[in-house]
Scaffold this motif. Structure first.
Motif, PDB file in Angstrom:
ATOM      1  N   ASN A  78       8.044  16.302  -4.799  1.00  0.00           N
ATOM      2  CA  ASN A  78       8.545  15.048  -5.374  1.00  0.00           C
ATOM      3  C   ASN A  78       9.850  14.616  -4.712  1.00  0.00           C
ATOM      4  OD1 ASN A  78       6.368  15.140  -7.127  1.00  0.00           O
ATOM      5  ND2 ASN A  78       7.572  15.758  -8.894  1.00  0.00           N
ATOM      6  N   ALA A  79      10.722  15.570  -4.434  1.00  0.00           N
ATOM      7  CA  ALA A  79      12.000  15.243  -3.789  1.00  0.00           C
ATOM      8  C   ALA A  79      11.765  14.634  -2.414  1.00  0.00           C
ATOM      9  CB  ALA A  79      12.867  16.493  -3.685  1.00  0.00           C
ATOM     10  N   GLN A  80      10.804  15.165  -1.689  1.00  0.00           N
ATOM     11  CA  GLN A  80      10.505  14.642  -0.355  1.00  0.00           C
ATOM     12  C   GLN A  80       9.898  13.239  -0.441  1.00  0.00           C
ATOM     13  OE1 GLN A  80      11.158  16.462   2.562  1.00  0.00           O
ATOM     14  NE2 GLN A  80      10.760  14.536   3.591  1.00  0.00           N
ATOM     15  N   PHE A  81       9.005  13.040  -1.398  1.00  0.00           N
ATOM     16  CA  PHE A  81       8.378  11.723  -1.578  1.00  0.00           C
ATOM     17  C   PHE A  81       9.364  10.694  -2.112  1.00  0.00           C
ATOM     18  CE2 PHE A  81       3.902  13.570  -2.097  1.00  0.00           C
ATOM     19  CZ  PHE A  81       3.462  13.055  -0.901  1.00  0.00           C
ATOM     20  N   GLY A  82      10.316  11.143  -2.902  1.00  0.00           N
ATOM     21  CA  GLY A  82      11.212  10.218  -3.583  1.00  0.00           C
ATOM     22  C   GLY A  82      10.569   9.651  -4.837  1.00  0.00           C
ATOM     23  N   GLU A  86       2.000   1.885  -1.812  1.00  0.00           N
ATOM     24  CA  GLU A  86       2.807   2.995  -2.343  1.00  0.00           C
ATOM     25  C   GLU A  86       2.497   4.296  -1.596  1.00  0.00           C
ATOM     26  OE1 GLU A  86       3.503   2.378  -7.059  1.00  0.00           O
ATOM     27  OE2 GLU A  86       1.401   2.487  -6.424  1.00  0.00           O
ATOM     28  N   ALA A  87       1.225   4.566  -1.426  1.00  0.00           N
ATOM     29  CA  ALA A  87       0.816   5.804  -0.748  1.00  0.00           C
ATOM     30  C   ALA A  87       1.314   5.825   0.690  1.00  0.00           C
ATOM     31  CB  ALA A  87      -0.693   5.958  -0.794  1.00  0.00           C
ATOM     32  N   THR A  88       1.202   4.705   1.382  1.00  0.00           N
ATOM     33  CA  THR A  88       1.665   4.624   2.767  1.00  0.00           C
ATOM     34  C   THR A  88       3.159   4.898   2.844  1.00  0.00           C
ATOM     35  OG1 THR A  88      -0.084   3.027   3.256  1.00  0.00           O
ATOM     36  CG2 THR A  88       1.734   3.155   4.817  1.00  0.00           C
ATOM     37  N   GLN A  89       3.910   4.321   1.916  1.00  0.00           N
ATOM     38  CA  GLN A  89       5.360   4.553   1.879  1.00  0.00           C
ATOM     39  C   GLN A  89       5.658   6.024   1.592  1.00  0.00           C
ATOM     40  OE1 GLN A  89       7.942   2.471   2.621  1.00  0.00           O
ATOM     41  NE2 GLN A  89       9.203   4.297   2.362  1.00  0.00           N
ATOM     42  N   MET A  90       4.935   6.607   0.658  1.00  0.00           N
ATOM     43  CA  MET A  90       5.134   8.015   0.323  1.00  0.00           C
ATOM     44  C   MET A  90       4.846   8.901   1.532  1.00  0.00           C
ATOM     45  SD  MET A  90       3.373   8.010  -3.456  1.00  0.00           S
ATOM     46  CE  MET A  90       3.368   9.781  -3.691  1.00  0.00           C
ATOM     47  N   VAL A 106      -8.927  17.499  -1.856  1.00  0.00           N
ATOM     48  CA  VAL A 106      -9.433  17.304  -0.493  1.00  0.00           C
ATOM     49  C   VAL A 106      -8.967  15.952   0.047  1.00  0.00           C
ATOM     50  CG1 VAL A 106     -11.536  16.999   0.892  1.00  0.00           C
ATOM     51  CG2 VAL A 106     -11.398  18.858  -0.784  1.00  0.00           C
ATOM     52  N   SER A 107      -9.022  14.943  -0.784  1.00  0.00           N
ATOM     53  CA  SER A 107      -8.582  13.602  -0.371  1.00  0.00           C
ATOM     54  C   SER A 107      -7.099  13.579  -0.040  1.00  0.00           C
ATOM     55  CB  SER A 107      -8.878  12.576  -1.471  1.00  0.00           C
ATOM     56  OG  SER A 107     -10.252  12.521  -1.736  1.00  0.00           O
ATOM     57  N   ILE A 108      -6.290  14.231  -0.855  1.00  0.00           N
ATOM     58  CA  ILE A 108      -4.854  14.288  -0.596  1.00  0.00           C
ATOM     59  C   ILE A 108      -4.589  15.054   0.699  1.00  0.00           C
ATOM     60  CG2 ILE A 108      -2.646  15.227  -1.411  1.00  0.00           C
ATOM     61  CD1 ILE A 108      -3.613  14.574  -4.280  1.00  0.00           C
ATOM     62  N   ALA A 109      -5.323  16.143   0.895  1.00  0.00           N
ATOM     63  CA  ALA A 109      -5.162  16.917   2.135  1.00  0.00           C
ATOM     64  C   ALA A 109      -5.469  16.050   3.355  1.00  0.00           C
ATOM     65  CB  ALA A 109      -6.064  18.150   2.110  1.00  0.00           C
ATOM     66  N   LEU A 110      -6.498  15.229   3.262  1.00  0.00           N
ATOM     67  CA  LEU A 110      -6.818  14.306   4.359  1.00  0.00           C
ATOM     68  C   LEU A 110      -5.677  13.322   4.590  1.00  0.00           C
ATOM     69  CD1 LEU A 110     -10.573  13.479   3.646  1.00  0.00           C
ATOM     70  CD2 LEU A 110      -9.651  14.760   5.597  1.00  0.00           C
ATOM     71  N   MET A 111      -5.100  12.828   3.505  1.00  0.00           N
ATOM     72  CA  MET A 111      -4.008  11.858   3.633  1.00  0.00           C
ATOM     73  C   MET A 111      -2.770  12.479   4.265  1.00  0.00           C
ATOM     74  SD  MET A 111      -4.049   9.324   0.300  1.00  0.00           S
ATOM     75  CE  MET A 111      -3.277  10.497  -0.770  1.00  0.00           C
ATOM     76  N   ILE A 112      -2.380  13.649   3.802  1.00  0.00           N
ATOM     77  CA  ILE A 112      -1.105  14.203   4.264  1.00  0.00           C
ATOM     78  C   ILE A 112      -1.202  14.856   5.633  1.00  0.00           C
ATOM     79  CG2 ILE A 112      -0.221  14.447   1.918  1.00  0.00           C
ATOM     80  CD1 ILE A 112      -0.675  17.474   2.137  1.00  0.00           C
ATOM     81  N   THR A 113      -2.406  15.149   6.097  1.00  0.00           N
ATOM     82  CA  THR A 113      -2.533  15.745   7.430  1.00  0.00           C
ATOM     83  C   THR A 113      -2.805  14.703   8.508  1.00  0.00           C
ATOM     84  OG1 THR A 113      -4.865  16.251   7.017  1.00  0.00           O
ATOM     85  CG2 THR A 113      -3.264  18.013   6.614  1.00  0.00           C
ATOM     86  N   GLN A 171      -2.683   8.024  10.897  1.00  0.00           N
ATOM     87  CA  GLN A 171      -3.991   7.394  11.111  1.00  0.00           C
ATOM     88  C   GLN A 171      -4.794   7.222   9.825  1.00  0.00           C
ATOM     89  OE1 GLN A 171      -5.755  10.170  13.770  1.00  0.00           O
ATOM     90  NE2 GLN A 171      -4.525   9.564  15.521  1.00  0.00           N
ATOM     91  N   ILE A 172      -4.131   7.269   8.696  1.00  0.00           N
ATOM     92  CA  ILE A 172      -4.850   7.223   7.421  1.00  0.00           C
ATOM     93  C   ILE A 172      -5.352   5.813   7.138  1.00  0.00           C
ATOM     94  CG2 ILE A 172      -2.861   6.797   5.912  1.00  0.00           C
ATOM     95  CD1 ILE A 172      -5.679   9.272   5.252  1.00  0.00           C
TER      96      ILE A 172
END
Length: 188
Positions: A42-46, A61-65, A135-142, A146-147
């Motif tokens: 959470n600290a990293q995301f803000g 929001e997700a792109t900014q995070m 799994v979806s979050i893992a795809l987003m953060i890795t 290119q998400i």
């Protein structure tokens, strides 16, 4: 595994002791997440991590995070958060909620009904949705650079569905518990 066998296994876990153990162990895992992994993420995301946003998040929001993430936080989010703690917790919570539903349904002598007699399966749907969310979050953060919007929207959908189904499961437990209390009082 057929439903009769699953029900039989779960029914063996409906003792007060087994339910207490499930409650304690599930909530110890949750406590680990809330005290150690989520505060750093959470600290990293803000803001709150994707998993904690029950009402979801927009593509913007997700792109900014995702732009706020560094490799250390990505690694922490992947392991131990997503692929250890958030594998254990949904499983333990599904067992807990399922056994509570079965126990309370038996205590109130709920009449067999095709739909109501399978309420104990709802926690496992929530678990499956949580795993799909992971799994979806893992795809987003890795793949932060290119998400696609569709991956973010899919992850968001899984987050909202998981939250909704989990809430319904807790409401079922509360309703069954209230019925149990009312039945107990009327017997006095």
């Amino acid at each position: 595994m057929n439903l009769t066998k699953l029900y039989s296994i779960l029914e063996r876990l409906t003792t007060k002791r087994a339910i207490l153990v499930l409650f304690v162990v599930a909530h110890l895992v949750l406590l680990l997440m809330m005290l150690f992994t989520f505060p750093r993420i959470n600290a990293q995301f803000g803001t709150e991590a994707f998993d904690l946003r029950a009402t979801g998040y927009s593509v913007e929001e997700a792109t900014q995070m995702l732009q706020n993430l560094d490799q250390e936080t990505i690694d922490l989010y992947l392991f131990p958060q997503l692929f250890l703690l958030d594998v254990l917790y949904p499983f333990l919570l599904a067992l807990l909620l399922s056994t509570l539903i079965i126990r309370l349904s038996g205590l109130i002598k709920m009449k067999p009904h095709p739909l109501l007699s399978h309420l104990y399966l709802l926690p496992f749907l929530a678990m499956a949705l949580d795993y799909a969310e992971n799994v979806s979050i893992a795809l987003m953060i890795t793949n932060t650079s290119q998400i696609s919007a569709s991956v973010i929207q899919t992850a968001n959908l899984f987050t909202q569905l998981k939250s909704g189904v989990t809430t319904v499961c807790w409401l079922i437990v509360i309703v069954l518990f209230v019925i149990r209390l009312i039945n107990k009082r009327s017997l006095k």
